[in-house]
Write a protein that holds these residues in place. Structure first.
Motif, PDB file in Angstrom:
ATOM      1  N   GLU A  24       0.835  -1.219   0.000  1.00  0.00           N
ATOM      2  CA  GLU A  24       0.000   0.000   0.000  1.00  0.00           C
ATOM      3  C   GLU A  24       0.860   1.257   0.000  1.00  0.00           C
ATOM      4  O   GLU A  24       0.543   2.233  -0.667  1.00  0.00           O
ATOM      5  CB  GLU A  24      -0.912  -0.007   1.234  1.00  0.00           C
ATOM      6  N   LYS A  25       1.974   1.197   0.716  1.00  0.00           N
ATOM      7  CA  LYS A  25       2.874   2.362   0.787  1.00  0.00           C
ATOM      8  C   LYS A  25       3.444   2.667  -0.610  1.00  0.00           C
ATOM      9  O   LYS A  25       3.453   3.820  -1.056  1.00  0.00           O
ATOM     10  CB  LYS A  25       4.000   2.063   1.794  1.00  0.00           C
ATOM     11  N   ILE A  26       3.892   1.630  -1.313  1.00  0.00           N
ATOM     12  CA  ILE A  26       4.453   1.864  -2.659  1.00  0.00           C
ATOM     13  C   ILE A  26       3.348   2.339  -3.603  1.00  0.00           C
ATOM     14  O   ILE A  26       3.548   3.251  -4.405  1.00  0.00           O
ATOM     15  CB  ILE A  26       5.155   0.603  -3.220  1.00  0.00           C
ATOM     16  N   ARG A  27       2.167   1.724  -3.500  1.00  0.00           N
ATOM     17  CA  ARG A  27       1.047   2.165  -4.350  1.00  0.00           C
ATOM     18  C   ARG A  27       0.778   3.664  -4.139  1.00  0.00           C
ATOM     19  O   ARG A  27       0.610   4.414  -5.091  1.00  0.00           O
ATOM     20  CB  ARG A  27      -0.210   1.365  -4.017  1.00  0.00           C
ATOM     21  N   ASP A  28       0.786   4.081  -2.870  1.00  0.00           N
ATOM     22  CA  ASP A  28       0.537   5.488  -2.577  1.00  0.00           C
ATOM     23  C   ASP A  28       1.654   6.388  -3.112  1.00  0.00           C
ATOM     24  O   ASP A  28       1.399   7.493  -3.584  1.00  0.00           O
ATOM     25  CB  ASP A  28       0.343   5.695  -1.071  1.00  0.00           C
ATOM     26  N   ASP A  29       2.898   5.897  -3.045  1.00  0.00           N
ATOM     27  CA  ASP A  29       4.021   6.656  -3.623  1.00  0.00           C
ATOM     28  C   ASP A  29       3.799   6.858  -5.121  1.00  0.00           C
ATOM     29  O   ASP A  29       3.984   7.957  -5.647  1.00  0.00           O
ATOM     30  CB  ASP A  29       5.345   5.885  -3.449  1.00  0.00           C
ATOM     31  N   GLU A  30       3.421   5.777  -5.806  1.00  0.00           N
ATOM     32  CA  GLU A  30       3.229   5.869  -7.265  1.00  0.00           C
ATOM     33  C   GLU A  30       2.119   6.875  -7.588  1.00  0.00           C
ATOM     34  O   GLU A  30       2.224   7.656  -8.531  1.00  0.00           O
ATOM     35  CB  GLU A  30       2.885   4.501  -7.878  1.00  0.00           C
TER      36      GLU A  30
END
Ligand SMILES: [Fe+2]
Ligand SMILES: [Fe+2]
Length: 252
Positions: free
Chosen positions: A124-130
């Protein structure tokens, strides 16, 4: 349920039926048309490539007022459309990246995650970064007078190229490990995409934008380390081998 690495009813490969494969080989030698002439094929492709129009063009600036005008003047002597095209491409990439991680969440939930594999929170953290990278690029595109909703030629090409990744992630039969392999490919391209974009904006003296992009690249570096680690953990976990000291995820 079967795993893709289990032995099963895979009947591809000539070893599956030696008699039929020998018949196929003999038949191919008797009936096959002349082998394709690689040179003729290349010549034809060159002819088409020289005559074909581009896949698209960059739209004219959406606005030439105020801050946009200042930004465009700052780029005098440079071809601003090269940057706008690349920004469009990165916008498309980050949008697809968000969707890929969104699809990866379902794989994490459905899978037996190996030790060292991804947690829901990490994905979820990487998705939010993207998604934030997408928003950053959108804002910069507007700042430079471009239309972030326009599909630039670069955006078109990367959208076509990434359809395979989306198909793999959205396929219910694919495993978390298979999808992590795809995410690693995507992150490698993502990382290089940002490096190239920073080089371009620095060359065009867009220092403020370059510094915002560098922050994004730092986050992309973290993604790459994480995803590499997950791929290593999944492979060594499945194969039952001991992780080597540089695994998982310590290669920067
Ligand atoms: Fe990204
Ligand atoms: Fe990323």
């Amino acid at each position: 349920m079967n795993k893709p690495t289990d032995i099963g009813k895979n009947r591809t490969g000539v070893a599956a039926s030696p008699i039929d494969s020998r018949r196929l080989e003999t038949g191919a030698q008797i009936d096959a048309p002349m082998p394709t002439d690689g040179y003729l094929l290349e010549t034809e492709r060159v002819r088409w490539a020289r005559e074909a129009p581009p896949v698209g063009t960059v739209p004219p600036p959406a606005s030439v007022k105020g801050v946009v005008k200042t930004a465009l003047e700052g780029m005098k002597g440079h071809k601003a459309t090269v940057l706008l095209d690349k920004l469009g491409e990165r916008i498309a990439f980050e949008r697809t990246g968000t969707r890929l991680y969104e699809a990866l969440l379902a794989k994490v939930e459905a899978a037996h995650v190996h030790v060292g594999g991804p947690t829901r929170g990490e994905v979820e953290k990487i998705r939010d970064d993207e998604r934030q990278h997408f928003a950053l690029l959108r804002d910069c595109m507007i700042q430079l007078g471009g239309d972030p909703t326009a599909m630039t030629p670069g955006a078109d090409v990367i959208a076509v190229a990434s359809t395979g990744w989306v198909q793999v992630l959205a396929d219910p039969r694919t495993t978390l490990t298979q999808c992590l392999d795809i995410m690693l490919t995507a992150e490698l391209a993502d990382n290089d995409g940002w490096s190239l974009l920073i080089e371009l904006v620095q060359g065009m003296k867009q220092d403020e934008i370059a510094s915002r992009f560098r922050t994004a690249l730092e986050e992309e570096d973290e993604h790459l380390v994480k995803v590499r680690g997950w791929v290593s953990a999944a492979l060594v976990g499945q194969a039952g081998v001991a992780p080597t000291p540089e695994q998982p995820g310590t290669r920067a």
